[in-house]
Design an enzyme around this catalytic site. Structure first.
Site, mmCIF file in Angstrom:
data_model
loop_
_atom_site.group_PDB
_atom_site.id
_atom_site.type_symbol
_atom_site.label_atom_id
_atom_site.label_comp_id
_atom_site.label_asym_id
_atom_site.label_seq_id
_atom_site.Cartn_x
_atom_site.Cartn_y
_atom_site.Cartn_z
ATOM 1 N N SER A 165 -11.631 -1.362 -0.079
ATOM 2 C CA SER A 165 -10.326 -1.254 0.574
ATOM 3 C C SER A 165 -10.345 -1.741 2.001
ATOM 4 O O SER A 165 -9.368 -2.274 2.489
ATOM 5 C CB SER A 165 -9.929 0.226 0.679
ATOM 6 O OG SER A 165 -9.118 0.577 -0.369
ATOM 7 N N ASP A 199 0.828 -1.205 0.000
ATOM 8 C CA ASP A 199 0.000 0.000 0.000
ATOM 9 C C ASP A 199 0.865 1.259 0.000
ATOM 10 O O ASP A 199 1.922 1.287 -0.648
ATOM 11 C CB ASP A 199 -0.934 -0.035 1.229
ATOM 12 C CG ASP A 199 -2.248 0.670 0.952
ATOM 13 O OD1 ASP A 199 -2.230 1.891 0.783
ATOM 14 O OD2 ASP A 199 -3.289 -0.010 0.900
ATOM 15 N N HIS A 201 -3.731 5.220 4.041
ATOM 16 C CA HIS A 201 -4.491 4.050 3.628
ATOM 17 C C HIS A 201 -3.912 2.739 4.160
ATOM 18 O O HIS A 201 -4.624 1.935 4.767
ATOM 19 C CB HIS A 201 -4.518 4.093 2.092
ATOM 20 C CG HIS A 201 -5.485 3.201 1.437
ATOM 21 N ND1 HIS A 201 -5.088 2.118 0.707
ATOM 22 C CD2 HIS A 201 -6.838 3.229 1.387
ATOM 23 C CE1 HIS A 201 -6.159 1.530 0.217
ATOM 24 N NE2 HIS A 201 -7.236 2.184 0.618
#
Ligand SMILES: *[C@@H]1O[C@H](CO)[C@@H](O)[C@H](O)[C@H]1NC(C)=O
Ligand SMILES: *[C@@H]1O[C@H](CO)[C@@H](O)[C@H](O)[C@H]1NC(C)=O
Ligand SMILES: *[C@@H]1O[C@H](CO)[C@@H](O)[C@H](O)[C@H]1NC(C)=O
Length: 839
Positions: A405, A195, A233
């Site tokens: 996600s 990520d 994230h």
């Protein structure tokens, strides 16, 4: 005999132990090349031949090496291109290039991959419950306190982590507390988060951080610490999996598992780096959680290139000491743009577990993409809430993590629980376990019964993950035998696709002998690779019907997809046929349901069936993939085609719009012979009766070519001698193929020119809101483009690398009005999420 294997092993060990020093590359100054060379060959020698400098082996990918040179200082480009064409033409390769098996020039492609984080705002009229009206049930509150006491969970936000235990909507959680009560919490497992970084200094993650499995491929640093403002994230995903049981925020699904960070999304990344990241320390990183992929704009159709495909396959074949890396991918957030996870080569890979989302009431959120490649769904944002997890910062929490996600990491966490007790399970075992234990929900929507008595929905896949059921099933799961596969010859169709509800069908008959010869005991994944020419790709849809009558919506219409490129050797995947025997007639139906000036031709297709082997001793690893364009001299077989009005239930769309084909006949699952029964008038033609000399010439060529490859590999002579032997045959065939191709191209060109005229005619179509002319008016299209802009606006600062096309949409903004729903609480885009960090 096993000397090369030994070298590979040594090379793998040396790379694994000496990792952490991947050179930073300067793509402005230099050209970079990845070469697959024979293990007996010296890379230094190859470098000298090509006038390149040798950088080193490419991660742990056996016999793959990276080379570079200053731009303009070498002729490797030309030499390698020539080598490719020489190999393709089966000509003699110059001696000094013989050791090169495959090559690719490296490029940085900004915007190719985006995070699945930002979720577009909901469609108009989407009703979002107010989170404040959620009233916890007293009995469940007591139970939760009890569990927290027993497990000594004192994390302040544990009680808000409804995805772990939902005390408002009973049963709508991943059902994991019972697993923890058995002492299974992810010990001795590691999940790598590929990520935008991982905050290893967060008090909620540092005790579970696995430095050895981590690397920053964006800044070439051993520590993948988030650096950009938008780098939240990966940390949020990591928190969902392995937030430590302590006094900070909440806990992860596998709170005693380790997490590693592989930072690739914060800058443009080269294919080389992505390939290395996917295999990074792959004996210790057991699971790779991936919440990213090509843009979810309903227009992209993008697959990892050959090098990355090789890396994924290498992870499957050699990772985790040969049991296979577990890749978990988020399905994508583009459902509102009619994106579908079969247009994404990561999510439709057989090697990934593709995860869609449901909200905390169990409903399908408007953003979560559907497709026949999705395996399971699990909880994420929607219904006024989202996933509560850890954030970047010393003790920061986040309560609005969402999109698919946030769903994928929950499944990665559950897989860590499974591997704690069953580290011996292979990559296919865990897919079986997911299917076996998934819980169907909201029945009646688009569920069908599968051959093995499961239910499948293109919206909810096999259902939602139940961690307890999955772990119980894993306890005494008997590992499946190795993988086997069957590949059909290319089915040569080349026929115009009728517009409207009728589809163009082509059937391939798999005999029981073929299945047996392929060593397949029962099916798992099914793939269809196809070539379709069409001037507007989004008008197409494709269905696959198995011999047992199960259907897969391989492809669906997409209103924004205006690509004139059709499907170019694109591979679709389905998990719907899991457990079927495989023999019988497989029918593919290509439709062009949007009646407009855009038309197309179905060129050819190929079926590949994957499954469990009958005889494990005969199983062998699947060979490394070659470039798509190496398929030019493919074996082909003319296929009978017919038009059919048989239709399978359409995928439900949450955002009705003029292109919704609600009037499409929704015949229930057709029985076997119904497909073949087409009214006499609708039977168009078989390939051979399409008359023209062109097609019959091509057909006979095709038949010749078909019989060839079976002779090819069975010679005991040296490759060089083989080439000579086949030289004469090849010359004849090439001549025939060339003749066929000439006519084919000529015909296509003619077709294209015709269609061009139409394209110019359409501009002034004013029927903007007409039910049957979607997107045809220019103004109408602008409006949609604007919507798309708005849909992505929320995520603009996370979408660091919006692609060029997206920029174009942004430029169109002035022509759009403000959309309603932008302030909708269900919008978990960064716009709203930013600054909402709670402590
Ligand atoms: C959840 O796990 C428990 C064990 O903790 C089990 O008894 C139950 O059947 C599972 N499923 C649901 C829906 O609660
Ligand atoms: C951890 O896993 C490794 C490899 O699977 C195994 O050898 C080891 O015994 C495990 N340790 C524990 C404590 O379970
Ligand atoms: C399968 O298709 C072939 C022709 O391609 C046909 O002869 C045969 O009857 C079909 N079998 C079934 C079971 O429909």
């Amino acid at each position: 005999m096993h000397f090369p294997t030994l070298i590979r092993l040594l090379a793998a060990i040396s790379t694994v132990s000496g990792f952490g020093h991947f050179p930073k590359r300067d793509y402005e100054e230099n050209d970079y090349f990845t070469l697959h060379i024979r293990s007996s060959e010296s890379p230094q020698e190859v470098a000298r031949t090509l006038q390149l400098r040798y950088e080193g082996p490419l991660g742990n990918l056996p016999d793959h090496h990276t080379f570079y040179a200053k731009k303009g200082s070498h002729n490797a480009d030309g030499t390698l291109t020539q080598l490719k064409s020489t190999l393709k033409k089966r000509e003699l390769v110059p001696r000094e290039l013989e050791g090169i098996l495959w090559s690719a020039k490296s490029e940085l492609k900004p915007g190719r991959l985006v995070k699945r984080g930002p979720v577009p705002p909901p469609p108009e009229g989407w009703i979002v419950p107010n989170r404040n009206v959620f009233i916890p049930r007293d009995d469940l509150m007591t139970k939760q306190n009890d569990i927290a006491d027993k497990l000594q969970i004192r994390d302040p936000t544990f009680k808000e982590q409804w995805h772990l235990m939902n005390i408002v909507q009973p049963g709508h959680d991943i059902n994991v507390t019972g697993v923890w009560m058995e002492g299974i919490t992810g010990k001795n497992t590691t999940v790598a988060i590929i990520d935008d970084g991982l905050d290893m200094y967060s008090d909620d993650l540092k005790d579970n951080y696995f430095a050895e499995g981590s690397y920053d491929f964006n800044d070439h640093n051993p520590e993948p610490r988030p650096k950009l403002a938008a780098d939240h994230h990966g940390t949020r995903c990591a928190g969902e999996i392995a937030a430590v049981k302590n006094d900070v925020c909440g806990v992860g699904v596998a709170y005693d598992a380790k997490v590693a960070g592989l930072r690739i999304l914060s800058k443009a990344i080269s294919d080389e780096d992505e390939a290395v990241a996917i295999n990074y320390n792959f004996h210790k990183n057991l699971i790779y959680s991936c919440s990213w992929g090509p843009p979810d704009n309903g227009r992209a159709m993008d697959a990892p290139n050959t090098l990355i495909k090789r890396a994924m396959q290498h992870g499957i074949q050699d990772g985790r000491a040969g049991l296979g890396s577990i890749f978990v991918f988020a399905a994508g957030n583009g459902a509102r743009q009619e994106d579908n996870c079969n247009f994404d080569g990561y999510t439709n890979s057989i090697y990934s577990i593709t995860v869609g989302a449901i909200d905390r009431t169990g409903a399908h959120p408007y953003y979560s993409e559907k497709c026949s490649a999705a395996l399971v769904v699990t909880y994420s944002s929607g219904a006024g809430d989202a996933i509560h997890t850890t954030d970047v910062g010393q003790a920061n929490c986040y309560e609005r993590h969402g999109g698919t996600s946030a769903a994928a990491p929950l499944v990665a966490g559950v897989m860590a629980l499974v591997l704690e007790i069953r580290p011996d399970l292979n990559w296919r075992d865990v897919q079986y376990l997911a299917i076996e234990t998934a819980v169907p929900l909201n029945e009646g929507e688009d569920w069908q019964d599968t051959y093995i008595g499961k239910k499948y929905s293109h919206t909810y896949a096999y259902g939602k993950v139940d961690a307890y059921a999955l772990v119980q099933k894993a306890k005494d799961w008997k590992s499946v035998k190795p993988q086997a596969w069957f590949t059909s010859p290319w089915q040569y169709v080349r026929h115009d696709i009728p517009q409207g509800d009728q589809g163009l069908a082509s059937t391939f008959q798999v005999t029981p002998e073929m299945i047996k010869a392929a060593n397949i005991a029962r099916l798992e994944h099914v793939q269809v690779t196809m070539n379709v020419d069409h001037t507007r790709r989004g008008d197409l849809s494709v269905e696959l019907i198995s011999p047992k009558g199960a259907y897969s919506h391989l492809s669906v219409t997409r209103r924004y997809d205006e690509s004139p490129n059709g499907y170019d050797s694109w591979t679709f995947m389905s998990v719907v046929h899991w457990g079927e025997p495989g023999d019988g007639n497989w029918t593919i139906i290509v439709k062009d349901t949007v009646e407009n000036e855009h038309i197309g031709t179905f060129t050819d297709w190929r079926l590949r069936l994957w499954g469990e082997s009958i005889d494990a001793s005969k199983a062998k690893p699947f060979p490394m993939p070659l470039d798509e364009d190496d398929d030019d001299d493919k074996e082909v077989q003319p296929a009978p085609v017919f038009t059919t009005s048989v239709s399978v239930p359409p995928t439900t769309s949450l955002a009705p719009h003029p292109t919704d084909h609600q009037d499409r006949p929704t015949a229930i699952k057709p029985p076997n012979d119904a497909i073949v029964t087409t009214s006499a008038t609708s039977v168009v033609a078989t390939t051979s009766s399409t008359t023209s000399a062109t097609s019959s010439a091509a057909t006979s060529t095709a038949t010749n070519a078909y019989s060839l490859p079976s002779i090819f590999p069975t010679f005991g002579v040296s490759p060089r001698t083989q080439i000579w032997i086949y030289g004469a045959i090849a010359a004849i065939i090439i001549f025939c193929v060339a003749l066929g191709a000439f006519f084919c191209v000529w015909r296509r060109r003619r077709g294209r020119t015709d269609r061009m005229d139409y394209e110019f005619e359409m501009v002034n179509d004013s029927d903007a809101d007409g039910a049957n002319q979607p997107l045809s008016g220019d103004g109408h299209r602008k409006r949609r483009g604007g919507e798309l802009y708005d849909a992505f606006a929320g995520g603009s600062d996370e979408e660091l690398f919006s692609d060029e096309e997206e920029e174009q949409y942004k430029d169109e903004k002035p022509s759009t009005g403000t959309r309603q729903g932008d302030d909708d609480p269900d919008d978990y885009s960064e716009k709203h999420g930013r600054g909402r960090i709670t402590k």
